[in-house]
Design a protein around this motif. Structure first.
Motif, PDB file in Angstrom:
ATOM      1  N   PRO A  21       0.829  -1.202   0.000  1.00  0.00           N
ATOM      2  CA  PRO A  21       0.000   0.000   0.000  1.00  0.00           C
ATOM      3  C   PRO A  21       0.869   1.261   0.000  1.00  0.00           C
ATOM      4  O   PRO A  21       1.943   1.279   0.617  1.00  0.00           O
ATOM      5  CB  PRO A  21      -0.788  -0.101   1.309  1.00  0.00           C
ATOM      6  CG  PRO A  21      -0.701  -1.523   1.724  1.00  0.00           C
ATOM      7  CD  PRO A  21       0.596  -2.043   1.184  1.00  0.00           C
ATOM      8  N   GLU A  22       0.397   2.271  -0.680  1.00  0.00           N
ATOM      9  CA  GLU A  22       1.132   3.534  -0.865  1.00  0.00           C
ATOM     10  C   GLU A  22       1.747   4.074   0.421  1.00  0.00           C
ATOM     11  O   GLU A  22       2.938   4.395   0.473  1.00  0.00           O
ATOM     12  CB  GLU A  22       0.185   4.566  -1.484  1.00  0.00           C
ATOM     13  CG  GLU A  22       0.783   5.924  -1.741  1.00  0.00           C
ATOM     14  CD  GLU A  22       1.911   5.893  -2.765  1.00  0.00           C
ATOM     15  OE1 GLU A  22       2.881   6.631  -2.586  1.00  0.00           O
ATOM     16  OE2 GLU A  22       1.813   5.096  -3.726  1.00  0.00           O
ATOM     17  N   GLU A  23       0.947   4.160   1.478  1.00  0.00           N
ATOM     18  CA  GLU A  23       1.440   4.785   2.705  1.00  0.00           C
ATOM     19  C   GLU A  23       2.562   3.976   3.349  1.00  0.00           C
ATOM     20  O   GLU A  23       3.588   4.526   3.770  1.00  0.00           O
ATOM     21  CB  GLU A  23       0.271   4.959   3.686  1.00  0.00           C
ATOM     22  CG  GLU A  23       0.496   6.073   4.668  1.00  0.00           C
ATOM     23  CD  GLU A  23      -0.684   6.218   5.628  1.00  0.00           C
ATOM     24  OE1 GLU A  23      -1.833   6.273   5.136  1.00  0.00           O
ATOM     25  OE2 GLU A  23      -0.448   6.248   6.847  1.00  0.00           O
ATOM     26  N   SER A  24       2.381   2.647   3.413  1.00  0.00           N
ATOM     27  CA  SER A  24       3.427   1.777   3.973  1.00  0.00           C
ATOM     28  C   SER A  24       4.704   1.876   3.163  1.00  0.00           C
ATOM     29  O   SER A  24       5.813   1.881   3.708  1.00  0.00           O
ATOM     30  CB  SER A  24       2.970   0.315   3.965  1.00  0.00           C
ATOM     31  OG  SER A  24       1.788   0.135   4.680  1.00  0.00           O
ATOM     32  N   MET A  25       4.529   1.961   1.847  1.00  0.00           N
ATOM     33  CA  MET A  25       5.697   2.010   0.967  1.00  0.00           C
ATOM     34  C   MET A  25       6.462   3.313   1.148  1.00  0.00           C
ATOM     35  O   MET A  25       7.694   3.325   1.140  1.00  0.00           O
ATOM     36  CB  MET A  25       5.252   1.850  -0.493  1.00  0.00           C
ATOM     37  CG  MET A  25       4.756   0.450  -0.814  1.00  0.00           C
ATOM     38  SD  MET A  25       6.112  -0.737  -0.902  1.00  0.00           S
ATOM     39  CE  MET A  25       6.826  -0.274  -2.476  1.00  0.00           C
ATOM     40  N   ARG A  26       5.733   4.404   1.312  1.00  0.00           N
ATOM     41  CA  ARG A  26       6.389   5.693   1.521  1.00  0.00           C
ATOM     42  C   ARG A  26       7.236   5.652   2.792  1.00  0.00           C
ATOM     43  O   ARG A  26       8.377   6.096   2.824  1.00  0.00           O
ATOM     44  CB  ARG A  26       5.336   6.799   1.608  1.00  0.00           C
ATOM     45  CG  ARG A  26       5.750   8.059   0.889  1.00  0.00           C
ATOM     46  CD  ARG A  26       4.680   9.118   0.786  1.00  0.00           C
ATOM     47  NE  ARG A  26       3.546   8.961   1.650  1.00  0.00           N
ATOM     48  CZ  ARG A  26       2.291   8.839   1.223  1.00  0.00           C
ATOM     49  NH1 ARG A  26       2.030   8.841  -0.066  1.00  0.00           N
ATOM     50  NH2 ARG A  26       1.298   8.736   2.075  1.00  0.00           N
ATOM     51  N   ASP A  27       6.653   5.092   3.846  1.00  0.00           N
ATOM     52  CA  ASP A  27       7.380   4.981   5.117  1.00  0.00           C
ATOM     53  C   ASP A  27       8.628   4.118   4.966  1.00  0.00           C
ATOM     54  O   ASP A  27       9.699   4.453   5.471  1.00  0.00           O
ATOM     55  CB  ASP A  27       6.483   4.355   6.197  1.00  0.00           C
ATOM     56  CG  ASP A  27       5.416   5.320   6.673  1.00  0.00           C
ATOM     57  OD1 ASP A  27       5.473   6.507   6.282  1.00  0.00           O
ATOM     58  OD2 ASP A  27       4.526   4.888   7.413  1.00  0.00           O
ATOM     59  N   LEU A  28       8.469   2.984   4.299  1.00  0.00           N
ATOM     60  CA  LEU A  28       9.605   2.073   4.149  1.00  0.00           C
ATOM     61  C   LEU A  28      10.724   2.716   3.341  1.00  0.00           C
ATOM     62  O   LEU A  28      11.902   2.617   3.699  1.00  0.00           O
ATOM     63  CB  LEU A  28       9.163   0.749   3.505  1.00  0.00           C
ATOM     64  CG  LEU A  28      10.296  -0.253   3.221  1.00  0.00           C
ATOM     65  CD1 LEU A  28      11.114  -0.555   4.468  1.00  0.00           C
ATOM     66  CD2 LEU A  28       9.721  -1.554   2.640  1.00  0.00           C
ATOM     67  N   VAL A  29      10.365   3.392   2.254  1.00  0.00           N
ATOM     68  CA  VAL A  29      11.393   4.028   1.428  1.00  0.00           C
ATOM     69  C   VAL A  29      12.148   5.073   2.246  1.00  0.00           C
ATOM     70  O   VAL A  29      13.376   5.181   2.141  1.00  0.00           O
ATOM     71  CB  VAL A  29      10.776   4.645   0.153  1.00  0.00           C
ATOM     72  CG1 VAL A  29      11.786   5.534  -0.566  1.00  0.00           C
ATOM     73  CG2 VAL A  29      10.299   3.541  -0.782  1.00  0.00           C
ATOM     74  N   ASP A  30      11.445   5.803   3.098  1.00  0.00           N
ATOM     75  CA  ASP A  30      12.112   6.787   3.967  1.00  0.00           C
ATOM     76  C   ASP A  30      13.107   6.081   4.895  1.00  0.00           C
ATOM     77  O   ASP A  30      14.223   6.552   5.100  1.00  0.00           O
ATOM     78  CB  ASP A  30      11.084   7.543   4.824  1.00  0.00           C
ATOM     79  CG  ASP A  30      10.357   8.592   4.015  1.00  0.00           C
ATOM     80  OD1 ASP A  30      10.776   8.865   2.874  1.00  0.00           O
ATOM     81  OD2 ASP A  30       9.350   9.128   4.525  1.00  0.00           O
ATOM     82  N   ARG A  31      12.671   4.951   5.479  1.00  0.00           N
ATOM     83  CA  ARG A  31      13.559   4.222   6.398  1.00  0.00           C
ATOM     84  C   ARG A  31      14.763   3.658   5.648  1.00  0.00           C
ATOM     85  O   ARG A  31      15.899   3.711   6.125  1.00  0.00           O
ATOM     86  CB  ARG A  31      12.799   3.101   7.117  1.00  0.00           C
ATOM     87  CG  ARG A  31      11.645   3.593   7.980  1.00  0.00           C
ATOM     88  CD  ARG A  31      11.248   2.583   9.034  1.00  0.00           C
ATOM     89  NE  ARG A  31      10.931   1.256   8.539  1.00  0.00           N
ATOM     90  CZ  ARG A  31       9.754   0.870   8.048  1.00  0.00           C
ATOM     91  NH1 ARG A  31       8.756   1.732   7.975  1.00  0.00           N
ATOM     92  NH2 ARG A  31       9.565  -0.358   7.636  1.00  0.00           N
ATOM     93  N   LEU A  32      14.508   3.110   4.461  1.00  0.00           N
ATOM     94  CA  LEU A  32      15.598   2.542   3.661  1.00  0.00           C
ATOM     95  C   LEU A  32      16.612   3.618   3.288  1.00  0.00           C
ATOM     96  O   LEU A  32      17.824   3.393   3.352  1.00  0.00           O
ATOM     97  CB  LEU A  32      15.038   1.908   2.383  1.00  0.00           C
ATOM     98  CG  LEU A  32      14.262   0.602   2.558  1.00  0.00           C
ATOM     99  CD1 LEU A  32      13.555   0.236   1.252  1.00  0.00           C
ATOM    100  CD2 LEU A  32      15.183  -0.522   2.999  1.00  0.00           C
ATOM    101  N   ALA A  33      16.104   4.778   2.922  1.00  0.00           N
ATOM    102  CA  ALA A  33      16.982   5.860   2.462  1.00  0.00           C
ATOM    103  C   ALA A  33      17.925   6.325   3.571  1.00  0.00           C
ATOM    104  O   ALA A  33      19.022   6.802   3.289  1.00  0.00           O
ATOM    105  CB  ALA A  33      16.148   7.027   1.942  1.00  0.00           C
ATOM    106  N   SER A  34      17.492   6.172   4.823  1.00  0.00           N
ATOM    107  CA  SER A  34      18.347   6.641   5.919  1.00  0.00           C
ATOM    108  C   SER A  34      19.032   5.489   6.657  1.00  0.00           C
ATOM    109  O   SER A  34      19.594   5.679   7.736  1.00  0.00           O
ATOM    110  CB  SER A  34      17.524   7.493   6.894  1.00  0.00           C
ATOM    111  OG  SER A  34      16.474   6.733   7.430  1.00  0.00           O
ATOM    112  N   ASP A  35      18.984   4.285   6.068  1.00  0.00           N
ATOM    113  CA  ASP A  35      19.610   3.122   6.700  1.00  0.00           C
ATOM    114  C   ASP A  35      21.097   3.081   6.317  1.00  0.00           C
ATOM    115  O   ASP A  35      21.439   2.927   5.136  1.00  0.00           O
ATOM    116  CB  ASP A  35      18.903   1.841   6.234  1.00  0.00           C
ATOM    117  CG  ASP A  35      19.280   0.633   7.089  1.00  0.00           C
ATOM    118  OD1 ASP A  35      20.473   0.495   7.442  1.00  0.00           O
ATOM    119  OD2 ASP A  35      18.391  -0.166   7.419  1.00  0.00           O
TER     120      ASP A  35
END
Ligand SMILES: Cc1cc2nc3c(=O)[nH]c(=O)nc-3n(C[C@H](O)[C@H](O)[C@H](O)COP(=O)(O)O)c2cc1C
Length: 130
Positions: free
Chosen positions: A55-69
């Motif tokens: 789902p869009e919202e979950s994906m947005r959150d995950l991409v943010d977390r991945l980008a700062s990992d």
């Protein structure tokens, strides 16, 4: 449903992306189950290649977390698009390393590649030769 495929490079001292896999899967799989995200994570030498769908919202959150990992860098998104159905199966997250023997993972991936762009398909095939 949003689908993202990206590649990145490990920051592990060993230069082996697979070394961080136990830790990553330990947090990713249960969390993805809650967030409705599924996908696969491929490693070869110092590279990660991950396909994620949800789902869009979950994906947005995950991409943010991945980008700062800090465990990876040079994250480059290869595919980012809306899909009607999941194309990469229903795994909360599955890992495949190039050194493993050919199995159902590869069979399924080969079929799925028919649905993505030529460029992406070539990229995956380079990592998972038939
Ligand atoms: C290559 C790679 C793949 C990852 N895949 C996922 C994933 O599919 N789902 C997930 O929740 N976290 C994944 N993570 C971990 C996230 O980046 C993040 O550390 C984790 O979600 C916990 O975030 P938080 O500490 O901000 O709660 C991945 C990390 C890396 C380096």
């Amino acid at each position: 449903m949003r689908q993202i495929i990206y590649r990145s490079v490990t920051t592990a001292d060993s230069r082996r992306a697979a070394d961080d896999i136990p830790a990553i899967l330990g947090e990713a799989a249960p969390r993805n189950g809650v967030d409705g995200i599924t996908g696969l994570l491929y490693t070869e030498q110092d590279h990660f290649l991950q396909a994620i769908e949800g789902p869009e919202e979950s994906m947005r959150d995950l991409v943010d977390r991945l980008a700062s990992d800090g465990r990876h860098r040079d994250m480059r998104i290869l595919v980012d698009r809306a899909v009607d159905e999941r194309e990469f199966g229903d795994w909360a997250m599955i890992h495949r390393d190039r050194r493993e023997s050919v199995d159902s993972f590869d069979d399924r991936m080969r079929v799925l590649l028919a649905g993505v762009s030529r460029q992406v398909a070539d990229y995956f095939r380079a990592l998972a030769p038939a």
